[in-house]
Scaffold this active site. Structure first.
Site, PDB file in Angstrom:
ATOM      1  N   ASP A 111      34.679  29.282  40.331  1.00 38.17           N
ATOM      2  CA  ASP A 111      35.230  30.603  40.409  1.00 38.17           C
ATOM      3  C   ASP A 111      35.578  31.155  41.767  1.00 38.17           C
ATOM      4  OD1 ASP A 111      34.693  30.569  37.686  1.00 38.17           O
ATOM      5  OD2 ASP A 111      33.228  32.151  37.618  1.00 38.17           O
TER       6      ASP A 111
ATOM      7  N   HIS B  32      40.658  34.177  37.152  1.00 37.99           N
ATOM      8  CA  HIS B  32      39.355  34.972  37.020  1.00 37.99           C
ATOM      9  C   HIS B  32      39.567  36.353  37.530  1.00 37.99           C
ATOM     10  CE1 HIS B  32      34.992  35.429  37.286  1.00 37.99           C
ATOM     11  NE2 HIS B  32      34.759  35.625  38.604  1.00 37.99           N
TER      12      HIS B  32
ATOM     13  N   HIS C 253      38.580  41.350  40.290  1.00 37.02           N
ATOM     14  CA  HIS C 253      37.087  41.003  40.075  1.00 37.02           C
ATOM     15  C   HIS C 253      36.660  42.347  39.297  1.00 37.02           C
ATOM     16  CE1 HIS C 253      32.819  39.310  40.243  1.00 37.02           C
ATOM     17  NE2 HIS C 253      33.642  38.285  40.226  1.00 37.02           N
TER      18      HIS C 253
ATOM     19  N   HIS D 295      31.068  27.931  42.900  1.00 43.00           N
ATOM     20  CA  HIS D 295      31.781  29.001  43.566  1.00 43.00           C
ATOM     21  C   HIS D 295      32.017  28.144  45.091  1.00 43.00           C
ATOM     22  CE1 HIS D 295      29.472  31.520  41.248  1.00 43.00           C
ATOM     23  NE2 HIS D 295      30.653  32.351  41.167  1.00 43.00           N
TER      24      HIS D 295
END
Length: 266
Positions: free
Chosen positions: A77, A128, A132, A222
């Site tokens: 991610d 994603h 955010h 990540h």
């Protein structure tokens, strides 16, 4: 905000934190709680997607059949990041495909060549969101913008539009699912988290992944955190020794296919 989440959000790292590093600490901590307790939405397991496949889809199945072999999916991610090139070198050396859920602002914008490389080397490029934002806390127009902008940017770079999306914090609801369906996106959550936002200890990240790994697992990592990429070779080698075959999320669902508006989690 719960006290434990607040403490994680206030936790300092060895080097100055960017806007995402601080946000991701809270994001993943809350996501873990949601993953453990459930978020009240219907979810589809990879095995269910495979079982629902049509005869035509089965005929189109590639060389990896997760009905027969023990599959697991690596996902990353919030990239691309300064560590993504090294990660891609490792994946190429190990001959392992991954699924990248990319952020638009400050990421796709900053590293377009890495987005192209991900696609060219056979990885699944997914979204994603753009900035955010927590999709369950914003307006419908804002949700559409968060989903559409990274898709537009990725399509310009690789010539095809993403079909998968991972919502920030894993937070979704009926509105997010409806708009995702309108945008042609399925949502993908996870079953394994290394909590790599809390440590730079690569050995600990590896241990956390191996302790949780199981068939049809979806691993959340990540690559922007300093300890994560160095942990990846050991994770891959150990899971291969256990008989796992690494696949992208679409391969994990095959011969089924991710359906827009659905939420997938092992």
């Amino acid at each position: 905000m719960p006290q434990w989440t607040k403490k994680l959000a206030e936790k300092k790292t060895k080097r100055p934190a960017s806007w995402l590093r601080g946000a991701a600490v809270v994001s993943v901590a809350v996501s873990l709680a949601l993953t453990l307790t459930g978020c009240g939405n219907d979810m589809t397991a990879p095995s269910s997607a495979r079982n629902a496949a049509t005869t035509t889809q089965v005929a189109r199945l590639g060389t990896v059949d997760c009905r027969e072999v023990k599959c697991i999916a690596l996902t990353f991610d919030a990239g691309p990041s300064e560590h993504s090139a090294q990660l891609l070198d490792i994946l190429r050396e190990k001959q392992v495909p991954a699924t990248f859920f990319l952020l638009g602002k400050r990421h796709i914008e900053k590293y377009p060549e890495l987005v192209r490389r991900m696609a060219a080397e056979g990885h699944e490029v997914a979204s994603h969101t753009w900035d955010h934002k927590i999709l369950t806390e914003i307006s419908e127009d804002q949700i559409r913008d968060e989903l559409k902008r990274p898709n537009d940017a990725i399509e310009r770079l690789i010539g095809r539009r993403p079909t998968l999306m991972r919502p920030p914090q894993g937070r979704t609801n009926e509105t997010v699912q409806r708009i995702s369906r309108e945008e042609g996106l399925a949502e993908v959550l996870w079953s394994v988290t290394a909590k790599d936002y809390t440590t730079t200890d690569s050995a600990l990240i590896k241990k956390r992944v191996l302790d949780q790994a199981g068939r049809d697992g979806i691993i959340l990592l990540h690559d922007l955190y300093d300890g994560t990429v160095p942990a990846v070779p050991g994770i891959i080698d150990a899971l291969k020794e256990r008989g796992y075959v690494f696949v992208t999320v679409p391969q994990l669902l095959a011969p089924g296919k991710a359906e827009p508006g659905k939420v997938y989690r092992p």
